[in-house]
Design an enzyme around this catalytic site. Sequence first.
Site, short mmCIF file in Angstrom:
data_model
loop_
_atom_site.label_atom_id
_atom_site.label_comp_id
_atom_site.label_asym_id
_atom_site.label_seq_id
_atom_site.Cartn_x
_atom_site.Cartn_y
_atom_site.Cartn_z
N PHE A 89 -2.96 55.34 -40.69
CA PHE A 89 -3.10 56.09 -41.98
C PHE A 89 -4.25 55.09 -42.57
CE2 PHE A 89 0.43 59.18 -42.98
CZ PHE A 89 -0.04 59.97 -41.99
N ASP B 278 5.75 60.31 -33.24
CA ASP B 278 5.07 60.49 -31.99
C ASP B 278 5.83 60.41 -30.79
OD1 ASP B 278 5.24 57.77 -31.33
OD2 ASP B 278 3.26 57.29 -32.36
P1 NAD Z 1 -0.08 52.44 -41.87
O1 NAD Z 1 -1.24 53.10 -41.51
O2 NAD Z 1 0.23 52.28 -43.47
O3 NAD Z 1 -0.14 50.93 -41.35
C1 NAD Z 1 -0.46 50.83 -40.29
C2 NAD Z 1 -0.49 49.13 -39.90
O4 NAD Z 1 -0.71 48.60 -38.80
C3 NAD Z 1 -1.94 48.63 -40.69
O5 NAD Z 1 -1.48 47.69 -41.56
C4 NAD Z 1 -2.67 47.97 -39.39
O6 NAD Z 1 -3.37 46.70 -39.88
C5 NAD Z 1 -1.76 47.84 -38.41
N1 NAD Z 1 -2.23 47.83 -37.05
C6 NAD Z 1 -2.82 48.91 -36.57
N2 NAD Z 1 -3.27 48.80 -35.06
C7 NAD Z 1 -2.32 47.57 -34.83
C8 NAD Z 1 -2.26 47.07 -33.50
N3 NAD Z 1 -2.72 47.61 -32.74
N4 NAD Z 1 -1.56 45.87 -33.42
C9 NAD Z 1 -0.90 45.64 -34.90
N5 NAD Z 1 -1.03 46.03 -35.93
C10 NAD Z 1 -1.80 47.20 -36.00
O7 NAD Z 1 1.26 52.85 -41.11
P2 NAD Z 1 2.65 52.94 -41.56
O8 NAD Z 1 2.97 51.49 -42.21
O9 NAD Z 1 3.40 53.42 -40.32
O10 NAD Z 1 2.85 54.07 -42.61
C11 NAD Z 1 2.31 55.39 -42.69
C12 NAD Z 1 3.14 56.46 -42.39
O11 NAD Z 1 2.24 57.01 -41.34
C13 NAD Z 1 4.46 56.50 -41.67
O12 NAD Z 1 5.28 57.01 -42.58
C14 NAD Z 1 4.36 57.31 -40.60
O13 NAD Z 1 4.99 58.38 -40.26
C15 NAD Z 1 2.86 58.09 -40.64
N6 NAD Z 1 1.98 57.72 -39.50
C16 NAD Z 1 2.76 58.07 -38.06
C17 NAD Z 1 1.88 58.08 -36.78
C18 NAD Z 1 2.51 58.19 -35.46
O14 NAD Z 1 3.44 58.72 -35.49
N7 NAD Z 1 1.98 57.36 -34.64
C19 NAD Z 1 0.53 58.08 -37.09
C20 NAD Z 1 -0.14 57.93 -38.33
C21 NAD Z 1 0.66 58.05 -39.26
#
Ligand code: NAD
Length: 245
Positions: A33, A106
């Site tokens: 996000f 996911d």
């Molecule tokens: P967020 O987007 O707020 O933060 C993601 C963090 O991960 C960032 O700080 C970024 O710097 C870090 N990041 C990105 N790629 C990385 C990597 N390869 N290695 C290490 N760090 C990395 O996401 P959040 O904190 O999970 O919270 C947001 C909400 O997003 C959650 O409630 C979740 O449900 C939802 N979400 C889920 C998915 C999924 O299921 N894959 C995808 C998008 C959002």
Amino acid sequence: MAYETLIDWIKESKHIVFFGGAGVSTECGIPDFRSEKGIYRIRNEYGISPEEILSHSFFLKKPEIFYKYYKENMLFPNAVPSKAHQTLAYMESIGKLDCVVTQNIDALHQDAGSKKVYELHGSVRRNYCMKCGKFFPVETILEAEGVPRCDRCQGIIKPDVVLYEEPLDNDVFSNSLEAIMRADLLIIGGTSLNVYPAAGLIRYFSGDHLVLINLSETPYDRIADLVIHEKIGKVMQAVKAGLEA
Ligand code: NAD
């Protein structure tokens, strides 16, 4: 050096919990996000913020727009687990991980083989009819044109994911809380620690070591015993090699 410390702590700890977020799956091609290329930075054609589209009231008011956005931005049926998912499943299999607590929806931890996964925000793989409760797989959502409807009663189908304005599931939350309270090592990875109440869970950790693996800084960096600002796939691959050696 940081890797060695982390591997040593994993070897000596008895109750390890991993708490993760969207950053764990970015290396699988699923955008998070809040990163540079995250969903929040991409200007959307709807002129509405993602928080509003992904809210309970918006789902009820405009399910057709919700589903268009959801299918374009939240469903990645071809994604496969990364090195991070695989290492966590491996750690559990050798008795080095009590559970994964994830904010992700996911289901890639389960695909990697993790058994004990607490999904704080639900899962895109589960969907249910809001009228009769019948369950549907994600394929029903992917194949539906427009708003997916129940084949039994024509009720609207809702993904079993926690939308904004919705509470977390009590059992999932309390199981996560218990695991974190029992942990002697808490590894947090791929989360900006901005989403509450999920992020607040880590305040209940009182074990020996708190490790944070995240590309960018988080509000909790100051209280962690070890902070690694690197890609989690690379870090966890090194962890697996260290445990196997
Ligand atoms: P967020 O987007 O707020 O933060 C993601 C963090 O991960 C960032 O700080 C970024 O710097 C870090 N990041 C990105 N790629 C990385 C990597 N390869 N290695 C290490 N760090 C990395 O996401 P959040 O904190 O999970 O919270 C947001 C909400 O997003 C959650 O409630 C979740 O449900 C939802 N979400 C889920 C998915 C999924 O299921 N894959 C995808 C998008 C959002």
